[in-house]
Design a protein around this motif. Structure first.
Motif, PDB file in Angstrom:
ATOM      1  N   VAL A 152       7.087  -0.209  -7.993  1.00 52.89           N
ATOM      2  CA  VAL A 152       5.659   0.435  -7.674  1.00 52.89           C
ATOM      3  C   VAL A 152       5.477   1.668  -8.854  1.00 52.89           C
ATOM      4  N   ASP A 153       6.595   2.466  -8.931  1.00 48.47           N
ATOM      5  CA  ASP A 153       6.467   3.575  -9.894  1.00 48.47           C
ATOM      6  C   ASP A 153       6.180   3.164 -11.337  1.00 48.47           C
ATOM      7  N   PHE A 154       6.821   1.942 -11.699  1.00 48.41           N
ATOM      8  CA  PHE A 154       6.637   1.262 -13.016  1.00 48.41           C
ATOM      9  C   PHE A 154       5.403   0.806 -13.120  1.00 48.41           C
ATOM     10  N   LEU A 155       4.785   0.165 -12.015  1.00 49.58           N
ATOM     11  CA  LEU A 155       3.426  -0.627 -12.159  1.00 49.58           C
ATOM     12  C   LEU A 155       2.230   0.367 -12.339  1.00 49.58           C
ATOM     13  N   VAL A 156       2.530   1.425 -11.513  1.00 48.50           N
ATOM     14  CA  VAL A 156       1.594   2.688 -11.483  1.00 48.50           C
ATOM     15  C   VAL A 156       1.454   3.210 -12.913  1.00 48.50           C
ATOM     16  N   ALA A 157       2.689   3.422 -13.462  1.00 46.94           N
ATOM     17  CA  ALA A 157       2.734   4.115 -14.846  1.00 46.94           C
ATOM     18  C   ALA A 157       2.128   3.303 -15.743  1.00 46.94           C
ATOM     19  N   ARG A 158       2.321   2.024 -15.693  1.00 44.97           N
ATOM     20  CA  ARG A 158       1.598   1.071 -16.492  1.00 44.97           C
ATOM     21  C   ARG A 158       0.253   1.111 -16.502  1.00 44.97           C
ATOM     22  N   ALA A 159      -0.250   1.120 -15.161  1.00 45.15           N
ATOM     23  CA  ALA A 159      -1.927   1.310 -14.813  1.00 45.15           C
ATOM     24  C   ALA A 159      -2.248   2.482 -15.381  1.00 45.15           C
ATOM     25  N   LYS A 160      -1.537   3.669 -15.309  1.00 44.77           N
ATOM     26  CA  LYS A 160      -2.035   4.948 -15.551  1.00 44.77           C
ATOM     27  C   LYS A 160      -2.150   4.854 -17.248  1.00 44.77           C
ATOM     28  N   ALA A 161      -1.336   4.149 -17.879  1.00 49.65           N
ATOM     29  CA  ALA A 161      -1.245   3.990 -19.509  1.00 49.65           C
ATOM     30  C   ALA A 161      -2.457   3.141 -19.785  1.00 49.65           C
TER      31      ALA A 161
ATOM     32  N   ILE B  78       7.139  -0.053   2.447  1.00 49.78           N
ATOM     33  CA  ILE B  78       7.650   0.144   1.346  1.00 49.78           C
ATOM     34  C   ILE B  78       6.836   0.428   0.340  1.00 49.78           C
ATOM     35  N   ALA B  79       6.158  -0.748  -0.392  1.00 53.31           N
ATOM     36  CA  ALA B  79       5.414  -0.751  -1.430  1.00 53.31           C
ATOM     37  C   ALA B  79       4.072  -0.048  -1.104  1.00 53.31           C
ATOM     38  N   GLY B  80       3.626  -0.292  -0.007  1.00 55.18           N
ATOM     39  CA  GLY B  80       2.117   0.241   0.299  1.00 55.18           C
ATOM     40  C   GLY B  80       2.324   1.697   0.483  1.00 55.18           C
ATOM     41  N   GLN B  81       3.380   2.017   1.276  1.00 60.43           N
ATOM     42  CA  GLN B  81       3.521   3.541   1.474  1.00 60.43           C
ATOM     43  C   GLN B  81       3.667   4.379   0.183  1.00 60.43           C
ATOM     44  N   ARG B  82       4.407   3.838  -0.907  1.00 63.52           N
ATOM     45  CA  ARG B  82       4.778   4.248  -2.089  1.00 63.52           C
ATOM     46  C   ARG B  82       3.527   4.619  -2.906  1.00 63.52           C
ATOM     47  N   LEU B  83       2.676   3.502  -2.768  1.00 63.00           N
ATOM     48  CA  LEU B  83       1.238   3.610  -3.196  1.00 63.00           C
ATOM     49  C   LEU B  83       0.397   4.689  -2.762  1.00 63.00           C
TER      50      LEU B  83
ATOM     51  N   GLU C 116       1.426   7.402  -1.438  1.00 62.56           N
ATOM     52  CA  GLU C 116       2.064   8.810  -1.472  1.00 62.56           C
ATOM     53  C   GLU C 116       2.041   9.073  -3.063  1.00 62.56           C
ATOM     54  N   HIS C 117       1.876   8.089  -4.189  1.00 62.25           N
ATOM     55  CA  HIS C 117       2.131   8.167  -5.389  1.00 62.25           C
ATOM     56  C   HIS C 117       1.044   9.227  -5.949  1.00 62.25           C
ATOM     57  N   PRO C 118       1.636  10.362  -6.714  1.00 58.96           N
ATOM     58  CA  PRO C 118       0.723  11.204  -7.225  1.00 58.96           C
ATOM     59  C   PRO C 118      -0.248  10.841  -8.090  1.00 58.96           C
ATOM     60  N   ASP C 119      -0.196   9.846  -8.969  1.00 57.53           N
ATOM     61  CA  ASP C 119      -1.058   9.286  -9.958  1.00 57.53           C
ATOM     62  C   ASP C 119      -1.868   8.267  -9.413  1.00 57.53           C
ATOM     63  N   VAL C 120      -1.832   7.893  -8.132  1.00 60.78           N
ATOM     64  CA  VAL C 120      -2.967   7.151  -7.589  1.00 60.78           C
ATOM     65  C   VAL C 120      -4.076   8.314  -7.184  1.00 60.78           C
ATOM     66  N   ARG C 121      -5.006   7.943  -7.519  1.00 58.87           N
ATOM     67  CA  ARG C 121      -6.134   8.990  -7.097  1.00 58.87           C
ATOM     68  C   ARG C 121      -7.131   8.508  -6.018  1.00 58.87           C
ATOM     69  N   ASN C 122      -7.110   7.351  -5.588  1.00 51.74           N
ATOM     70  CA  ASN C 122      -8.006   6.923  -4.610  1.00 51.74           C
ATOM     71  C   ASN C 122      -7.232   5.460  -3.877  1.00 51.74           C
TER      72      ASN C 122
END
Ligand code: NDP
Length: 455
Positions: A27-36, A190-195, A197-203
Protein backbone atom coordinates in the motif's frame (compact mmCIF):
# COMPACT_ATOMS: atom_id res chain seq x y z
CA UNK A 1 5.16 -13.27 -0.10
CA UNK A 2 1.71 -11.68 -0.59
CA UNK A 3 -1.46 -13.21 0.74
CA UNK A 4 -3.83 -14.46 -1.93
CA UNK A 5 -7.59 -14.75 -2.24
CA UNK A 6 -9.61 -17.22 -4.29
CA UNK A 7 -12.45 -15.30 -5.95
CA UNK A 8 -15.53 -17.56 -5.90
CA UNK A 9 -18.46 -17.54 -8.29
CA UNK A 10 -21.37 -17.22 -5.81
CA UNK A 11 -23.75 -19.07 -8.14
CA UNK A 12 -21.52 -22.15 -8.45
CA UNK A 13 -18.96 -21.88 -5.62
CA UNK A 14 -16.22 -22.48 -8.23
CA UNK A 15 -12.96 -20.56 -8.05
CA UNK A 16 -12.91 -17.90 -10.78
CA UNK A 17 -9.31 -16.88 -10.21
CA UNK A 18 -6.82 -16.16 -7.46
CA UNK A 19 -5.56 -12.63 -6.75
CA UNK A 20 -2.70 -11.29 -4.66
CA UNK A 21 -3.66 -9.08 -1.73
CA UNK A 22 -1.69 -5.95 -0.92
CA UNK A 23 0.37 -5.88 2.26
CA UNK A 24 0.78 -2.59 4.19
CA UNK A 25 4.20 -2.18 2.54
CA UNK A 26 2.64 -2.59 -0.90
CA UNK A 27 0.00 0.00 0.00
CA UNK A 28 2.80 2.40 0.94
CA UNK A 29 4.54 1.73 -2.36
CA UNK A 30 1.37 2.30 -4.41
CA UNK A 31 0.45 5.47 -2.51
CA UNK A 32 4.00 6.78 -3.06
CA UNK A 33 3.67 6.03 -6.77
CA UNK A 34 0.28 7.81 -6.88
CA UNK A 35 1.81 10.77 -5.03
CA UNK A 36 4.65 10.93 -7.55
CA UNK A 37 2.15 10.81 -10.44
CA UNK A 38 0.04 13.63 -8.97
CA UNK A 39 1.91 16.75 -10.19
CA UNK A 40 1.93 15.52 -13.78
CA UNK A 41 -1.76 14.66 -13.72
CA UNK A 42 -2.74 17.88 -11.94
CA UNK A 43 -0.83 19.87 -14.54
CA UNK A 44 -2.27 17.97 -17.50
CA UNK A 45 -4.47 20.49 -19.31
CA UNK A 46 -8.14 19.98 -18.35
CA UNK A 47 -9.04 19.33 -21.99
CA UNK A 48 -6.43 16.55 -22.11
CA UNK A 49 -7.63 15.00 -18.85
CA UNK A 50 -11.14 15.09 -20.33
CA UNK A 51 -9.94 13.47 -23.55
CA UNK A 52 -8.20 10.66 -21.64
CA UNK A 53 -11.27 9.98 -19.48
CA UNK A 54 -13.44 9.88 -22.61
CA UNK A 55 -10.95 7.50 -24.21
CA UNK A 56 -11.33 5.26 -21.15
CA UNK A 57 -15.13 5.50 -21.46
CA UNK A 58 -14.88 4.37 -25.07
CA UNK A 59 -12.81 1.35 -24.02
CA UNK A 60 -15.31 0.51 -21.26
CA UNK A 61 -18.02 0.57 -23.91
CA UNK A 62 -15.95 -1.66 -26.21
CA UNK A 63 -15.46 -4.14 -23.33
CA UNK A 64 -18.94 -3.88 -21.80
CA UNK A 65 -19.79 -7.58 -22.29
CA UNK A 66 -16.45 -8.72 -20.92
CA UNK A 67 -16.83 -6.45 -17.86
CA UNK A 68 -20.43 -7.54 -17.35
CA UNK A 69 -19.49 -11.22 -17.57
CA UNK A 70 -16.75 -10.68 -14.99
CA UNK A 71 -19.33 -9.06 -12.69
CA UNK A 72 -21.68 -12.00 -13.15
CA UNK A 73 -18.85 -14.38 -12.25
CA UNK A 74 -17.49 -12.60 -9.21
CA UNK A 75 -20.68 -11.06 -7.78
CA UNK A 76 -23.51 -13.25 -9.10
CA UNK A 77 -25.28 -10.25 -10.64
CA UNK A 78 -27.84 -10.97 -13.31
CA UNK A 79 -26.42 -10.31 -16.75
CA UNK A 80 -29.01 -7.57 -17.38
CA UNK A 81 -27.91 -5.70 -14.27
CA UNK A 82 -24.23 -6.26 -15.00
CA UNK A 83 -24.53 -4.74 -18.49
CA UNK A 84 -26.28 -1.72 -16.94
CA UNK A 85 -23.39 -1.46 -14.48
CA UNK A 86 -20.73 -1.45 -17.21
CA UNK A 87 -22.72 1.22 -19.07
CA UNK A 88 -22.97 3.22 -15.86
CA UNK A 89 -19.16 3.33 -15.61
CA UNK A 90 -18.97 4.58 -19.20
CA UNK A 91 -21.64 7.23 -18.57
CA UNK A 92 -20.07 8.44 -15.34
CA UNK A 93 -16.66 8.73 -17.02
CA UNK A 94 -18.14 10.76 -19.87
CA UNK A 95 -20.17 12.94 -17.48
CA UNK A 96 -17.19 13.87 -15.28
CA UNK A 97 -14.82 14.17 -18.24
CA UNK A 98 -16.87 17.28 -19.08
CA UNK A 99 -16.39 18.49 -15.50
CA UNK A 100 -12.62 18.68 -15.88
CA UNK A 101 -13.12 21.57 -18.29
CA UNK A 102 -15.78 23.28 -16.19
CA UNK A 103 -14.22 23.48 -12.73
CA UNK A 104 -15.12 27.14 -12.51
CA UNK A 105 -14.13 29.37 -9.62
CA UNK A 106 -15.57 32.72 -8.58
CA UNK A 107 -14.43 36.23 -9.17
CA UNK A 108 -15.53 38.01 -6.00
CA UNK A 109 -15.94 41.79 -5.79
CA UNK A 110 -13.60 43.06 -3.04
CA UNK A 111 -12.04 46.43 -2.29
CA UNK A 112 -8.45 47.11 -3.32
CA UNK A 113 -7.90 44.34 -5.80
CA UNK A 114 -9.10 41.26 -7.61
CA UNK A 115 -10.26 38.12 -5.80
CA UNK A 116 -10.63 34.76 -7.45
CA UNK A 117 -11.14 31.20 -6.23
CA UNK A 118 -9.63 28.00 -7.60
CA UNK A 119 -10.66 24.39 -7.08
CA UNK A 120 -7.40 22.63 -6.31
CA UNK A 121 -7.20 18.82 -6.32
CA UNK A 122 -6.29 17.14 -3.02
CA UNK A 123 -3.49 14.90 -4.27
CA UNK A 124 -3.96 11.18 -3.59
CA UNK A 125 -7.58 10.08 -3.05
CA UNK A 126 -8.28 6.66 -1.50
CA UNK A 127 -11.47 4.86 -2.55
CA UNK A 128 -12.78 1.81 -0.67
CA UNK A 129 -15.47 -0.10 -2.51
CA UNK A 130 -17.91 -2.78 -1.28
CA UNK A 131 -18.92 -5.97 -3.06
CA UNK A 132 -22.55 -5.19 -3.76
CA UNK A 133 -22.00 -2.95 -6.83
CA UNK A 134 -18.27 -3.27 -7.49
CA UNK A 135 -18.16 -1.49 -10.85
CA UNK A 136 -20.53 1.48 -10.49
CA UNK A 137 -19.47 2.39 -6.95
CA UNK A 138 -15.84 2.39 -8.08
CA UNK A 139 -16.72 4.69 -10.99
CA UNK A 140 -18.70 7.15 -8.85
CA UNK A 141 -15.47 7.73 -6.92
CA UNK A 142 -12.65 7.51 -9.43
CA UNK A 143 -14.27 9.38 -12.36
CA UNK A 144 -14.85 12.73 -10.60
CA UNK A 145 -11.67 12.35 -8.51
CA UNK A 146 -9.53 11.91 -11.63
CA UNK A 147 -11.40 14.61 -13.55
CA UNK A 148 -10.58 17.09 -10.78
CA UNK A 149 -6.87 16.30 -11.14
CA UNK A 150 -6.34 13.88 -8.23
CA UNK A 151 -4.62 10.54 -8.46
CA UNK A 152 -6.52 7.55 -7.06
CA UNK A 153 -5.70 4.38 -5.15
CA UNK A 154 -8.77 2.17 -5.04
CA UNK A 155 -9.29 -0.88 -2.84
CA UNK A 156 -12.06 -3.13 -4.12
CA UNK A 157 -13.85 -5.53 -1.77
CA UNK A 158 -11.77 -8.63 -1.19
CA UNK A 159 -14.48 -10.86 -2.68
CA UNK A 160 -15.05 -8.80 -5.88
CA UNK A 161 -11.79 -7.30 -7.19
CA UNK A 162 -11.95 -8.38 -10.83
CA UNK A 163 -13.93 -5.67 -12.62
CA UNK A 164 -12.00 -2.89 -10.86
CA UNK A 165 -8.71 -4.55 -11.83
CA UNK A 166 -9.85 -4.71 -15.44
CA UNK A 167 -10.94 -1.06 -15.36
CA UNK A 168 -7.43 -0.09 -14.22
CA UNK A 169 -5.98 -1.94 -17.23
CA UNK A 170 -8.39 -0.10 -19.54
CA UNK A 171 -7.32 3.22 -18.00
CA UNK A 172 -3.69 2.48 -18.91
CA UNK A 173 -4.73 1.39 -22.39
CA UNK A 174 -6.61 4.68 -22.79
CA UNK A 175 -3.37 6.56 -22.12
CA UNK A 176 -3.90 7.55 -18.48
CA UNK A 177 -0.37 7.47 -17.06
CA UNK A 178 0.77 4.77 -14.66
CA UNK A 179 0.20 5.70 -11.03
CA UNK A 180 -2.74 7.98 -11.79
CA UNK A 181 -5.37 5.28 -11.25
CA UNK A 182 -4.29 2.26 -9.20
CA UNK A 183 -6.47 -0.65 -8.19
CA UNK A 184 -5.14 -2.52 -5.20
CA UNK A 185 -6.90 -5.73 -4.14
CA UNK A 186 -6.55 -6.29 -0.43
CA UNK A 187 -8.20 -7.01 2.88
CA UNK A 188 -10.17 -4.21 4.51
CA UNK A 189 -8.50 -4.48 7.87
CA UNK A 190 -5.01 -4.53 6.34
CA UNK A 191 -4.84 -2.69 3.01
CA UNK A 192 -8.01 -0.64 3.58
CA UNK A 193 -6.96 0.46 7.01
CA UNK A 194 -3.46 1.40 5.84
CA UNK A 195 -4.99 3.50 3.06
CA UNK A 196 -7.18 5.31 5.61
CA UNK A 197 -4.27 5.94 7.97
CA UNK A 198 -1.72 6.83 5.31
CA UNK A 199 -0.56 10.45 5.78
CA UNK A 200 -0.23 11.04 2.03
CA UNK A 201 -3.85 10.09 1.27
CA UNK A 202 -5.81 13.32 1.64
CA UNK A 203 -9.35 12.14 1.06
CA UNK A 204 -11.18 8.85 1.58
CA UNK A 205 -14.36 7.80 -0.18
CA UNK A 206 -15.87 4.78 1.55
CA UNK A 207 -18.98 2.78 0.74
CA UNK A 208 -19.96 -0.09 3.00
CA UNK A 209 -21.35 -0.88 6.41
CA UNK A 210 -22.13 1.82 8.95
CA UNK A 211 -19.90 0.21 11.61
CA UNK A 212 -16.81 0.18 9.38
CA UNK A 213 -17.67 3.71 8.18
CA UNK A 214 -17.66 5.01 11.76
CA UNK A 215 -14.25 3.39 12.32
CA UNK A 216 -12.93 4.99 9.14
CA UNK A 217 -14.11 8.41 10.21
CA UNK A 218 -12.34 8.00 13.55
CA UNK A 219 -9.08 6.91 11.91
CA UNK A 220 -9.28 9.68 9.32
CA UNK A 221 -9.74 12.25 12.08
CA UNK A 222 -6.19 11.65 13.31
CA UNK A 223 -4.78 13.55 10.33
CA UNK A 224 -7.95 15.46 9.34
CA UNK A 225 -8.48 13.50 6.18
CA UNK A 226 -11.67 14.41 4.30
CA UNK A 227 -14.20 11.57 4.17
CA UNK A 228 -17.26 10.77 2.13
CA UNK A 229 -19.24 7.88 3.63
CA UNK A 230 -22.02 6.03 1.81
CA UNK A 231 -23.33 3.59 4.40
CA UNK A 232 -26.30 1.38 5.11
CA UNK A 233 -29.99 1.88 4.59
CA UNK A 234 -33.42 0.60 5.60
CA UNK A 235 -35.43 2.46 3.05
CA UNK A 236 -39.24 2.56 2.86
CA UNK A 237 -41.72 2.34 0.05
CA UNK A 238 -44.83 4.23 1.19
CA UNK A 239 -48.05 3.36 -0.65
CA UNK A 240 -51.08 5.60 -0.08
CA UNK A 241 -54.60 4.47 -0.89
CA UNK A 242 -54.92 7.24 -3.49
CA UNK A 243 -52.05 5.78 -5.57
CA UNK A 244 -52.27 3.50 -8.57
CA UNK A 245 -52.34 0.66 -6.06
CA UNK A 246 -51.77 -2.23 -8.44
CA UNK A 247 -48.79 -0.57 -10.16
CA UNK A 248 -47.25 0.50 -6.85
CA UNK A 249 -47.70 -2.92 -5.24
CA UNK A 250 -46.34 -4.77 -8.26
CA UNK A 251 -43.26 -2.55 -8.36
CA UNK A 252 -42.48 -3.00 -4.67
CA UNK A 253 -40.91 -6.50 -4.70
CA UNK A 254 -38.14 -5.74 -7.22
CA UNK A 255 -37.38 -2.51 -5.37
CA UNK A 256 -36.20 -4.82 -2.57
CA UNK A 257 -35.13 -7.98 -4.36
CA UNK A 258 -33.11 -6.51 -7.21
CA UNK A 259 -29.45 -7.55 -6.75
CA UNK A 260 -30.82 -10.10 -4.23
CA UNK A 261 -31.57 -7.26 -1.82
CA UNK A 262 -27.86 -6.42 -1.54
CA UNK A 263 -28.48 -2.78 -2.22
CA UNK A 264 -28.07 0.05 0.25
CA UNK A 265 -31.17 1.65 -1.33
CA UNK A 266 -33.30 -1.52 -1.17
CA UNK A 267 -36.83 -0.48 -0.24
CA UNK A 268 -36.99 -3.22 2.37
CA UNK A 269 -39.78 -1.69 4.48
CA UNK A 270 -43.07 -1.54 2.63
CA UNK A 271 -45.49 0.80 4.40
CA UNK A 272 -49.07 0.47 3.20
CA UNK A 273 -52.20 2.50 4.04
CA UNK A 274 -54.38 0.15 6.05
CA UNK A 275 -57.41 0.27 3.71
CA UNK A 276 -55.37 -1.22 0.82
CA UNK A 277 -53.14 -3.56 2.86
CA UNK A 278 -54.71 -6.82 1.63
CA UNK A 279 -54.82 -5.65 -2.01
CA UNK A 280 -51.16 -4.68 -1.91
CA UNK A 281 -50.11 -8.01 -0.42
CA UNK A 282 -52.09 -9.90 -3.08
CA UNK A 283 -50.44 -7.99 -5.93
CA UNK A 284 -47.02 -8.40 -4.37
CA UNK A 285 -47.55 -12.12 -3.94
CA UNK A 286 -48.34 -12.55 -7.64
CA UNK A 287 -45.02 -10.92 -8.51
CA UNK A 288 -42.88 -12.69 -5.89
CA UNK A 289 -44.22 -16.14 -6.72
CA UNK A 290 -43.45 -15.52 -10.42
CA UNK A 291 -39.86 -14.38 -9.87
CA UNK A 292 -37.16 -16.39 -11.62
CA UNK A 293 -34.32 -16.97 -9.17
CA UNK A 294 -31.34 -18.82 -10.56
CA UNK A 295 -28.57 -18.80 -13.15
CA UNK A 296 -27.50 -15.14 -13.39
CA UNK A 297 -26.04 -15.62 -16.87
CA UNK A 298 -29.57 -15.97 -18.31
CA UNK A 299 -31.27 -12.78 -19.51
CA UNK A 300 -34.58 -14.12 -18.14
CA UNK A 301 -33.32 -14.36 -14.53
CA UNK A 302 -34.74 -11.85 -12.05
CA UNK A 303 -32.52 -12.61 -9.08
CA UNK A 304 -29.18 -14.35 -8.56
CA UNK A 305 -27.42 -15.65 -5.45
CA UNK A 306 -26.12 -13.83 -2.39
CA UNK A 307 -22.46 -12.90 -2.42
CA UNK A 308 -21.05 -15.38 0.13
CA UNK A 309 -22.06 -18.22 2.42
CA UNK A 310 -21.52 -15.84 5.36
CA UNK A 311 -23.93 -13.30 3.86
CA UNK A 312 -26.50 -16.07 3.33
CA UNK A 313 -26.14 -17.07 6.99
CA UNK A 314 -26.62 -13.47 8.10
CA UNK A 315 -29.73 -13.11 5.95
CA UNK A 316 -31.10 -16.46 7.15
CA UNK A 317 -30.74 -15.30 10.76
CA UNK A 318 -33.48 -12.73 10.03
CA UNK A 319 -35.86 -15.54 8.99
CA UNK A 320 -35.82 -18.01 11.91
CA UNK A 321 -38.28 -20.93 11.87
CA UNK A 322 -40.91 -18.89 13.74
CA UNK A 323 -40.63 -15.84 11.45
CA UNK A 324 -44.01 -14.61 10.13
CA UNK A 325 -43.50 -15.51 6.48
CA UNK A 326 -46.41 -14.07 4.49
CA UNK A 327 -45.07 -15.58 1.26
CA UNK A 328 -41.77 -16.78 -0.07
CA UNK A 329 -40.59 -17.38 -3.64
CA UNK A 330 -38.34 -20.06 -4.99
CA UNK A 331 -34.57 -20.50 -5.04
CA UNK A 332 -32.25 -23.19 -6.37
CA UNK A 333 -30.86 -25.79 -4.00
CA UNK A 334 -27.35 -27.25 -4.16
CA UNK A 335 -24.24 -25.27 -5.00
CA UNK A 336 -24.41 -21.50 -4.72
CA UNK A 337 -25.38 -19.04 -1.99
CA UNK A 338 -29.13 -18.95 -2.61
CA UNK A 339 -31.92 -17.42 -0.58
CA UNK A 340 -35.53 -17.10 -1.77
CA UNK A 341 -37.32 -13.74 -1.96
CA UNK A 342 -39.20 -13.53 1.32
CA UNK A 343 -41.95 -11.21 2.57
CA UNK A 344 -42.54 -10.98 6.32
CA UNK A 345 -45.81 -9.76 7.84
CA UNK A 346 -47.15 -8.93 10.34
CA UNK A 347 -44.09 -7.21 11.78
CA UNK A 348 -43.88 -4.43 14.34
CA UNK A 349 -41.62 -1.41 14.27
CA UNK A 350 -39.58 -2.86 17.14
CA UNK A 351 -38.69 -6.11 15.36
CA UNK A 352 -35.09 -6.33 14.16
CA UNK A 353 -36.32 -7.22 10.66
CA UNK A 354 -37.87 -3.74 10.66
CA UNK A 355 -34.96 -1.79 12.14
CA UNK A 356 -31.81 -3.56 10.88
CA UNK A 357 -30.32 -3.58 7.40
CA UNK A 358 -30.65 -7.21 6.24
CA UNK A 359 -28.89 -6.78 2.88
CA UNK A 360 -30.68 -9.76 1.40
CA UNK A 361 -34.02 -10.60 -0.23
CA UNK A 362 -36.21 -10.08 2.84
CA UNK A 363 -38.94 -7.42 2.95
CA UNK A 364 -41.33 -6.44 5.72
CA UNK A 365 -44.81 -5.02 5.18
CA UNK A 366 -46.49 -2.86 7.81
CA UNK A 367 -49.78 -0.90 7.68
CA UNK A 368 -50.22 2.80 8.52
CA UNK A 369 -53.31 4.82 9.40
CA UNK A 370 -52.68 8.27 7.93
CA UNK A 371 -50.02 10.55 6.47
CA UNK A 372 -48.52 11.50 9.83
CA UNK A 373 -48.29 7.84 10.84
CA UNK A 374 -46.60 6.97 7.52
CA UNK A 375 -43.97 9.69 8.07
CA UNK A 376 -43.39 8.59 11.66
CA UNK A 377 -42.83 4.99 10.52
CA UNK A 378 -40.65 6.03 7.57
CA UNK A 379 -38.38 8.02 9.90
CA UNK A 380 -38.38 5.32 12.55
CA UNK A 381 -34.93 3.84 11.92
CA UNK A 382 -31.39 5.12 12.33
CA UNK A 383 -30.94 5.21 8.56
CA UNK A 384 -32.01 7.77 5.95
CA UNK A 385 -30.81 6.86 2.50
CA UNK A 386 -33.75 6.48 0.09
CA UNK A 387 -37.54 6.37 0.00
CA UNK A 388 -40.32 5.85 -2.54
CA UNK A 389 -43.72 7.52 -2.18
CA UNK A 390 -46.74 6.38 -4.17
CA UNK A 391 -49.68 8.81 -4.35
CA UNK A 392 -51.62 10.71 -7.00
CA UNK A 393 -51.97 13.74 -4.72
CA UNK A 394 -49.17 16.11 -5.74
CA UNK A 395 -49.42 18.15 -2.56
CA UNK A 396 -49.08 15.02 -0.46
CA UNK A 397 -46.16 13.86 -2.60
CA UNK A 398 -44.25 17.03 -1.78
CA UNK A 399 -45.32 17.15 1.88
CA UNK A 400 -44.15 13.61 2.50
CA UNK A 401 -41.01 14.02 0.39
CA UNK A 402 -40.00 17.02 2.51
CA UNK A 403 -40.85 15.26 5.79
CA UNK A 404 -39.02 11.99 5.18
CA UNK A 405 -35.44 12.12 6.48
CA UNK A 406 -33.69 10.57 3.48
CA UNK A 407 -31.18 11.77 0.93
CA UNK A 408 -32.85 10.32 -2.16
CA UNK A 409 -36.64 10.38 -2.60
CA UNK A 410 -38.58 9.02 -5.53
CA UNK A 411 -42.27 9.69 -6.20
CA UNK A 412 -44.32 7.09 -8.08
CA UNK A 413 -41.08 5.28 -8.96
CA UNK A 414 -38.10 3.69 -7.24
CA UNK A 415 -35.30 5.72 -8.70
CA UNK A 416 -32.23 6.09 -6.46
CA UNK A 417 -29.06 6.36 -8.42
CA UNK A 418 -28.89 8.53 -11.48
CA UNK A 419 -25.46 9.90 -12.25
CA UNK A 420 -26.83 13.37 -13.01
CA UNK A 421 -28.21 13.83 -9.47
CA UNK A 422 -26.69 13.81 -5.96
CA UNK A 423 -26.70 10.54 -4.04
CA UNK A 424 -26.11 10.01 -0.33
CA UNK A 425 -27.74 9.64 3.04
CA UNK A 426 -29.10 11.41 6.10
CA UNK A 427 -28.48 10.18 9.67
CA UNK A 428 -26.51 6.91 9.92
CA UNK A 429 -26.62 6.41 6.13
CA UNK A 430 -23.60 8.58 5.59
CA UNK A 431 -21.85 11.87 5.14
CA UNK A 432 -21.43 13.77 1.90
CA UNK A 433 -22.83 13.20 -1.57
CA UNK A 434 -21.60 11.40 -4.64
CA UNK A 435 -22.69 11.91 -8.25
CA UNK A 436 -24.55 14.89 -9.65
CA UNK A 437 -23.10 18.15 -10.90
CA UNK A 438 -21.30 19.04 -7.63
CA UNK A 439 -19.41 15.80 -6.99
CA UNK A 440 -16.29 16.92 -8.83
CA UNK A 441 -15.95 19.89 -6.46
CA UNK A 442 -16.01 17.50 -3.50
CA UNK A 443 -12.64 16.26 -4.75
CA UNK A 444 -11.08 19.69 -4.48
CA UNK A 445 -10.09 22.28 -1.89
CA UNK A 446 -11.18 25.85 -2.48
CA UNK A 447 -8.25 28.27 -2.74
CA UNK A 448 -8.83 32.00 -2.53
CA UNK A 449 -6.37 34.33 -4.24
CA UNK A 450 -6.41 38.08 -3.72
CA UNK A 451 -4.33 40.31 -6.01
CA UNK A 452 -3.82 43.87 -4.87
CA UNK A 453 -4.30 46.50 -7.55
CA UNK A 454 -2.84 49.24 -5.38
CA UNK A 455 -0.33 51.46 -7.17
P1 NDP B 1 -17.70 -3.68 5.00
O1 NDP B 1 -18.15 -2.32 5.42
O2 NDP B 1 -16.92 -4.50 5.94
O3 NDP B 1 -16.81 -3.60 3.65
C1 NDP B 1 -16.83 -2.54 2.70
C2 NDP B 1 -15.40 -2.26 2.23
O4 NDP B 1 -14.62 -1.77 3.32
C3 NDP B 1 -14.65 -3.48 1.71
O5 NDP B 1 -13.77 -3.09 0.67
C4 NDP B 1 -13.87 -3.90 2.95
O6 NDP B 1 -12.79 -4.73 2.64
C5 NDP B 1 -13.46 -2.57 3.50
N1 NDP B 1 -13.10 -2.57 4.91
C6 NDP B 1 -13.52 -3.43 5.89
N2 NDP B 1 -12.95 -3.10 7.07
C7 NDP B 1 -12.17 -2.02 6.84
C8 NDP B 1 -11.32 -1.22 7.66
N3 NDP B 1 -11.20 -1.44 8.95
N4 NDP B 1 -10.66 -0.20 7.09
C9 NDP B 1 -10.78 0.06 5.77
N5 NDP B 1 -11.55 -0.66 4.94
C10 NDP B 1 -12.25 -1.69 5.47
O7 NDP B 1 -18.97 -4.44 4.52
P2 NDP B 1 -19.14 -6.03 4.44
O8 NDP B 1 -18.62 -6.46 3.15
O9 NDP B 1 -18.57 -6.72 5.62
O10 NDP B 1 -20.70 -6.17 4.52
C11 NDP B 1 -21.33 -6.18 5.80
C12 NDP B 1 -22.64 -5.47 5.78
O11 NDP B 1 -22.42 -4.10 5.43
C13 NDP B 1 -23.63 -5.95 4.75
O12 NDP B 1 -24.33 -7.05 5.16
C14 NDP B 1 -24.49 -4.72 4.60
O13 NDP B 1 -25.43 -4.67 5.62
C15 NDP B 1 -23.52 -3.59 4.73
N6 NDP B 1 -23.04 -3.09 3.43
C16 NDP B 1 -23.57 -1.95 2.97
C17 NDP B 1 -23.18 -1.46 1.74
C18 NDP B 1 -23.74 -0.23 1.19
O14 NDP B 1 -23.70 -0.02 -0.02
N7 NDP B 1 -24.23 0.67 2.01
C19 NDP B 1 -22.22 -2.15 0.90
C20 NDP B 1 -21.69 -3.36 1.49
C21 NDP B 1 -22.10 -3.77 2.72
P3 NDP B 1 -13.00 -6.34 2.64
O15 NDP B 1 -13.90 -6.64 1.55
O16 NDP B 1 -11.66 -6.90 2.39
O17 NDP B 1 -13.53 -6.69 3.98
Amino acid sequence: MSDTYDVLNPATEEVVTTVSLASPEEVDFLVARAKAAFPGWRDTAPADRARLLRAMATLVEAHREELANLEVQEAGHTIGNALWEADNVRNVLNYYAGGAERLLGHQIPVPGGIDITFHEPFGVVGIIVPWNFPMPIAGWGFAPALAAGNTVVLKPAEVTPLTAMRLAELALEAGIPEGVFTVMPGKGRIAGQRLVEHPDVRNIVFTGSTDVGIGIMKSAASNLKRVTLELGGKSPTIIFADADVEAAAKSAPMAVFDNSGQDCCARSRILVERSIYDDVLAHMESVVMGMKVGDPTLASTDMGPLITAAQRDTVASFVPPDAPIMFQGDAPTGKGFWFPPTVLAPITKDDRQYTDEIFGPVAVVIPFDNEAHAIELANGTDYGLAASIFTKDVGRAFRVARAVESGVISVNSHSSVRYWTPFGGFKMSGIGRELGPDAIEHFTETKNVFVSTAE
